[in-house]
Design an enzyme around this catalytic site. Structure first.
Site, PDB file in Angstrom:
ATOM      1  N   LYS A  37      40.159   2.696  22.794  1.00  0.00           N
ATOM      2  CA  LYS A  37      39.651   2.855  21.822  1.00  0.00           C
ATOM      3  C   LYS A  37      39.936   2.279  20.225  1.00  0.00           C
ATOM      4  CE  LYS A  37      37.304   5.547  24.337  1.00  0.00           C
ATOM      5  NZ  LYS A  37      37.645   7.269  24.091  1.00  0.00           N
TER       6      LYS A  37
ATOM      7  N   ASP B 239      45.256  14.673  21.308  1.00  0.00           N
ATOM      8  CA  ASP B 239      44.864  13.712  21.860  1.00  0.00           C
ATOM      9  C   ASP B 239      43.926  13.440  20.086  1.00  0.00           C
ATOM     10  OD1 ASP B 239      43.047  11.166  22.657  1.00  0.00           O
ATOM     11  OD2 ASP B 239      41.729  12.879  24.374  1.00  0.00           O
TER      12      ASP B 239
ATOM     13  N   ARG C 239      55.267  -0.722  39.672  1.00  0.00           N
ATOM     14  CA  ARG C 239      54.465   0.689  39.905  1.00  0.00           C
ATOM     15  C   ARG C 239      55.631   1.161  38.747  1.00  0.00           C
ATOM     16  NH1 ARG C 239      55.806   3.981  43.313  1.00  0.00           N
ATOM     17  NH2 ARG C 239      54.563   3.255  44.695  1.00  0.00           N
TER      18      ARG C 239
ATOM     19  N   TYR D 129      36.164  16.168  24.273  1.00  0.00           N
ATOM     20  CA  TYR D 129      35.475  14.626  25.056  1.00  0.00           C
ATOM     21  C   TYR D 129      35.107  15.173  26.505  1.00  0.00           C
ATOM     22  CZ  TYR D 129      35.767   9.832  27.430  1.00  0.00           C
ATOM     23  OH  TYR D 129      35.003   8.762  27.882  1.00  0.00           O
TER      24      TYR D 129
END
Ligand code: PLP
Length: 391
Positions: free
Chosen positions: A204, A179, A55, A107
């Site tokens: 993306k 972003d 982790r 978004y």
């Protein structure tokens, strides 16, 4: 073996194609290995090795973070399980009184997240049109902690001038996160323009093959990167090693894909702009686009995303989206295949009619993510679909 000459300053194309290649010390594998192990042996009593627990850190994931940090010109990055997890990594460290200034046409998922956290009194949020300087100045007077930027915006492809925005935000004591999902570092590098953080949905363009959900935050300096890395370990939203491995594989061809996909996008935008059944095309590469001059200055190309308004009603929209064959009616973007989305009923449905109207997202707006298909096939598909409307 002869000694290698000193390492030169590498171009971004080289980093994308080859970061971590031939670096395996165990078996001299050329392609970087995938480490799935969740735990790592301590070489001795009170002697941690370079990795302890998956982790907190994983060699495959770290290779991807290093590559992304280098590509964005940052000093470190954290790879998360999704783009939303990347944005939330920045939000999770805020306090009740901290204000986030976000674009009013951001978004849909980002808007939902900001509103959800604000409703639970975990932060404060205000949405503004960031391309409107007086509106932005008024928001900055409220002394925000974080200014979130999306450029080009989704789905209207509005352009925000990053450098002056960063200067204004910094003067007001705020940090800036951009972003960069819509363009990728192959086309735009916000850190060089003054941003403190870049966030990505690696789902993306970075992965580019529509087979991994992932995200990343890249930080301008080592302190901020270390803080985010630690916070990611606290909340446990790191990306999986396999996803990191796939994303690194996708990243290898980023520049070639972007190059070709933006060429296709320009051809599609030009075609649509001339078509009588198209009322408006939103693509920063077109001279008619209000952000064309800024995009020319701050980007290395115009990206592979565009949107357009059909001259007609929702009946025409239904007919068109159901008649195309090369384009697939689906959410998401940035893959090698071309996608078509209807924001009002798909990506931006949750936003509500009122907010959509404020952001200028009409019911006849369609968004395209342009892929790697032959240009002629894309144009013919659109042409045939549009012809159905006048038959
Ligand atoms: C897709 C997307 C996100 C969210 O990313 P996920 O990987 O789907 O969680 C955030 N910002 C933008 C601009 C996006 O396109």
């Amino acid at each position: 073996m002869t000694e290698k000459h000193p390492e030169p300053e590498l171009h971004r194309e080289t980093i994308a194609a080859a970061h971590g290649v031939a670096a395996d010390r165990a078996f001299r594998a050329v392609s970087p290995p995938l480490y799935l192990s969740t735990t790592y042996e301590f070489p001795g009593y009170d002697q941690p090795g370079p990795y302890e627990y998956g982790r907190a850190g994983n060699p495959t994931r770290d290779l991807l973070s290093e590559a992304l940090a280098k590509l964005e010109g940052g000093s470190g990055a954290v790879v998360t399980s999704s783009g939303m997890a990347a944005i939330d990594l920045l939000l999770g460290r805020l306090c009740v009184d901290d204000l986030v200034v976000a674009p009013h046409d951001c978004y849909g998922g980002t808007m939902r997240l900001l509103k959800a956290r604000a409703q639970r009194r975990q932060l404060q949020v205000c949405f503004v049109d960031q391309a409107d300087p007086p509106a932005l100045a008024a928001a900055l007077e409220r002394r925000p902690t974080l200014v979130l930027v999306e450029t080009p915006s989704n789905p209207l492809m509005r352009i925000v001038d990053i450098a002056p925005l960063c200067a204004m935000a910094h003067a007001a004591g705020a940090e800036v996160a951009v972003d960069n999902t819509f363009l990728s570092p192959a086309v735009q590098r916000p850190i060089a323009l003054g941003a403190d953080y870049v966030v990505h949905s690696t789902t993306k363009f970075l992965n580019g093959h529509s087979d991994v959900i992932g995200g990343a935050v890249i930080a301008v300096n080592a302190d901020r990167a270390a803080e985010l890395r630690q916070w990611c370990n606290v909340v446990g939203t790191a990306g999986s090693p396999f996803d990191a491995w796939l994303t690194l594989r996708g990243l290898r061809t980023l520049f070639a894909r972007m190059d070709r996909q933006q060429g296709n996008a320009m051809a599609v935008a030009t075609f649509l702009e001339r078509h009588p059944t198209v009322a408006k095309v939103h693509y920063p590469g077109l001279r008619s686009h209000p952000g064309h001059a800024i995009a020319t200055r701050q980007q290395d190309g115009f990206g592979a995303m565009l949107s357009f308004e059909l001259a007609g009603d929702t009946g025409a929209i239904k007919k068109f989206v159901e008649s195309v064959r090369v384009f697939t009616l689906a959410e998401s973007l940035g893959g090698v295949e071309s996608l078509l989305a209807h924001p009002a009923t798909m990506t931006h449905a949750d936003m509500g009619e009122e907010a959509r109207k404020t952001a200028g997202i009409s019911d006849t707006l369609l968004r395209l993510s342009i892929g790697l298909e032959a240009t002629e096939d894309l144009l013919r598909d659109l042409e045939s679909g549009l012809a159905m409307l006048t038959d």
